[in-house]
Design an enzyme around this catalytic site. Structure first.
Site, PDB file in Angstrom:
ATOM      1  N   LYS A   1       0.838  -1.204   0.000  1.00 44.74           N
ATOM      2  CA  LYS A   1       0.000   0.000   0.000  1.00 44.74           C
ATOM      3  C   LYS A   1       0.867   1.246   0.000  1.00 44.74           C
ATOM      4  O   LYS A   1       0.546   2.237  -0.654  1.00 44.74           O
ATOM      5  CB  LYS A   1      -0.923   0.002   1.225  1.00 44.74           C
TER       6      LYS A   1
ATOM      7  N   LYS B   1      -3.462 -11.130  -6.843  1.00 43.38           N
ATOM      8  CA  LYS B   1      -4.693 -11.634  -6.232  1.00 43.38           C
ATOM      9  C   LYS B   1      -5.910 -10.854  -6.719  1.00 43.38           C
ATOM     10  O   LYS B   1      -5.790  -9.678  -7.057  1.00 43.38           O
ATOM     11  CB  LYS B   1      -4.572 -11.631  -4.701  1.00 43.38           C
TER      12      LYS B   1
ATOM     13  N   LYS C   1     -11.017  -6.123  -5.320  1.00 40.27           N
ATOM     14  CA  LYS C   1     -12.054  -5.207  -5.800  1.00 40.27           C
ATOM     15  C   LYS C   1     -11.467  -3.836  -6.116  1.00 40.27           C
ATOM     16  O   LYS C   1     -12.112  -3.022  -6.755  1.00 40.27           O
ATOM     17  CB  LYS C   1     -13.194  -5.101  -4.791  1.00 40.27           C
TER      18      LYS C   1
HETATM   19  P1  TYM Z   1     -10.615  -8.078   3.410  1.00 36.75           P
HETATM   20  O1  TYM Z   1     -11.807  -7.225   3.654  1.00 36.75           O
HETATM   21  O2  TYM Z   1      -9.576  -7.566   2.472  1.00 36.75           O
HETATM   22  O3  TYM Z   1     -11.058  -9.503   2.891  1.00 36.75           O
HETATM   23  C1  TYM Z   1     -11.995 -10.303   3.598  1.00 36.75           C
HETATM   24  C2  TYM Z   1     -11.586 -11.765   3.529  1.00 36.75           C
HETATM   25  O4  TYM Z   1     -11.478 -12.188   2.170  1.00 36.75           O
HETATM   26  C3  TYM Z   1     -10.224 -12.804   1.956  1.00 36.75           C
HETATM   27  N1  TYM Z   1      -9.785 -12.509   0.577  1.00 36.75           N
HETATM   28  C4  TYM Z   1      -9.380 -13.437  -0.301  1.00 36.75           C
HETATM   29  N2  TYM Z   1      -9.251 -14.768  -0.204  1.00 36.75           N
HETATM   30  C5  TYM Z   1      -8.822 -15.443  -1.282  1.00 36.75           C
HETATM   31  N3  TYM Z   1      -8.515 -14.856  -2.468  1.00 36.75           N
HETATM   32  C6  TYM Z   1      -8.635 -13.513  -2.628  1.00 36.75           C
HETATM   33  N4  TYM Z   1      -8.355 -12.939  -3.797  1.00 36.75           N
HETATM   34  C7  TYM Z   1      -9.078 -12.736  -1.505  1.00 36.75           C
HETATM   35  N5  TYM Z   1      -9.316 -11.415  -1.300  1.00 36.75           N
HETATM   36  C8  TYM Z   1      -9.734 -11.300  -0.026  1.00 36.75           C
HETATM   37  C9  TYM Z   1      -9.290 -12.184   2.975  1.00 36.75           C
HETATM   38  O5  TYM Z   1      -8.197 -13.035   3.249  1.00 36.75           O
HETATM   39  C10 TYM Z   1     -10.198 -12.028   4.167  1.00 36.75           C
HETATM   40  O6  TYM Z   1     -10.263 -13.212   4.908  1.00 36.75           O
HETATM   41  N6  TYM Z   1      -7.783  -7.301   7.440  1.00 36.75           N
HETATM   42  C11 TYM Z   1      -8.919  -8.031   6.939  1.00 36.75           C
HETATM   43  C12 TYM Z   1     -10.187  -7.803   7.725  1.00 36.75           C
HETATM   44  C13 TYM Z   1     -10.069  -8.028   9.183  1.00 36.75           C
HETATM   45  C14 TYM Z   1     -10.033  -9.286   9.846  1.00 36.75           C
HETATM   46  C15 TYM Z   1      -9.948  -8.986  11.236  1.00 36.75           C
HETATM   47  C16 TYM Z   1     -10.058 -10.601   9.413  1.00 36.75           C
HETATM   48  C17 TYM Z   1     -10.016  -7.067  10.128  1.00 36.75           C
HETATM   49  N7  TYM Z   1      -9.943  -7.636  11.372  1.00 36.75           N
HETATM   50  C18 TYM Z   1      -9.896  -9.992  12.188  1.00 36.75           C
HETATM   51  C19 TYM Z   1     -10.010 -11.606  10.365  1.00 36.75           C
HETATM   52  C20 TYM Z   1      -9.906 -11.311  11.740  1.00 36.75           C
HETATM   53  C21 TYM Z   1      -9.164  -7.611   5.515  1.00 36.75           C
HETATM   54  O7  TYM Z   1      -8.802  -6.545   5.091  1.00 36.75           O
HETATM   55  O8  TYM Z   1      -9.928  -8.475   4.797  1.00 36.75           O
END
Ligand code: TYM
Length: 329
Positions: free
Chosen positions: A111, A193, A196
């Protein structure tokens, strides 16, 4: 009962990557565990958000959770900013996190490289807030996609560090990753990956894409000139489609490869699109219906916040005491 915590950011729309990497597993685990699923809006403001849109997105994400199959009766589903304990624990953990640890976070480095203009302190300490989310609920398992591994490691390190410095306080959480499609790749550049935030909308499939959009995106999807459906790192585009196909259909990769022996990519792509549609379309219909029922959604997140808060308070009270804060009677 063992505890599960996970969340996703309300930063726009959910992709097939979010579903296969995380939410699909949430729905699988919801019967066996005490589950907390959060819409992590505090995390979302580490990048600029339009207030009105953020509010809408929080509600939409909640509707997506339910449309994907999370049962609001069984699970605690809530909005992160409604439970202030997340921020209070984050502060304590901030004081125990080394700058060097945060500097090593690959997501932060990515980022930072992309948007120097918005390199705020929140982006830097983002993983500490995530650790607070997890540790507040004495979480056993954290079902996430591969890209969250490093963040989860930090949560484990911080839990251990706190427990060693004071005394046993936090459970040490484990990550729970999907067997297939733990990292769904972009349809336009299968070395990246699926995200969005990709400026090319053909790179991702949204949970709210209609069948024709899905067919079009899969048809356009970047593959290679080998012309053989095979699971090989040299054919990352086809490999990605095989992962998606397998995860959504329950068929093994070998089985699918056999099915397309002697056939071209055209058939394989067309069928992959139909497999995706067969799972996503019913969810999309449910999602659209849920969006109409604002009161129902409001009831879910209000009750969720109460339940989450009750559990979070217990942990935070212990933490404050151990750290040495004077109790306010
Ligand atoms: P976020 O919002 O980016 O994504 C949510 C979940 O989707 C998974 N993910 C993917 N898995 C496989 N392939 C992909 N291309 C892909 N894109 C997204 C992410 O691994 C995630 O599980 N930091 C986290 C949110 C968060 C969180 C937490 C998660 C905040 N606090 C505590 C677990 C526990 C995030 O930005 O996810």
């Amino acid at each position: 009962k063992k505890v599960i915590f996970s969340g996703a950011q309300p930063s726009g729309k959910m992709t097939l990557g979010n579903y296969l990497g995380a939410i699909k597993n949430w729905t699988k685990l919801q019967d066996e565990y005490e589950c907390f699923f959060s819409v992590v809006d505090l995390h979302a403001i580490t990048v600029p958000q339009e207030p009105k849109v953020l509010r809408e997105n929080a509600k939409k994400l909640l509707a997506q959770y339910i449309a994907c199959g999370l049962d609001p009766e069984k699970n605690t589903i809530f909005i992160q900013s409604h439970v202030k304990e997340h921020l209070e624990l984050m502060w304590v953990l901030n004081t125990m996190t080394y700058m060097g640890e945060l500097n090593r976070m690959t997501q932060f480095k990515d980022k930072a490289r992309k948007s120097e203009a918005n390199l705020n302190a929140g982006l830097f300490t983002y993983p500490v807030l995530m650790a607070a989310d997890i540790l507040l609920y004495q979480t056993d398992l954290v079902p996430v996609g591969d890209d969250q591994k490093q963040h989860l490691e930090l949560a484990r390190d911080l839990a251990n560090r706190f427990n060693n410095r004071y005394s046993d306080t936090f459970k040490i959480p484990e990550g729970y990753y999907p067997k297939e499609a733990a990292r769904v790749m972009s349809l336009q550049d299968p070395t990246k990956k699926m995200s969005k935030s990709d400026e090319n909308v053909n790179g991702f499939i949204l949970l709210e894409d209609d069948p024709d959009t899905i067919r079009r995106k899969i048809k356009k999807c970047v593959t290679d000139s080998e012309g053989v459906v095979r699971y090989s790192p040299e054919q990352p585009g086809i490999k990605n489609l095989l992962d998606i196909y397998s995860a959504l259909s329950g068929k093994s990769i070998d089985e699918i490869v056999k099915m397309y022996e002697g056939k071209g990519y055209g058939d394989f792509k067309a069928d992959t699109a139909e497999v995706i549609i067969s799972v996503l379309e019913p969810m999309r219909q449910k999602y659209l219906a849920l969006l109409e029922d604002k009161e129902y959604l409001e009831k879910i997140y209000c009750e969720g916040a109460k339940k989450a808060e009750a559990k979070a308070r217990k942990t935070l009270r212990k933490v404050y005491k151990k750290v040495g804060f004077l109790e306010r009677k």
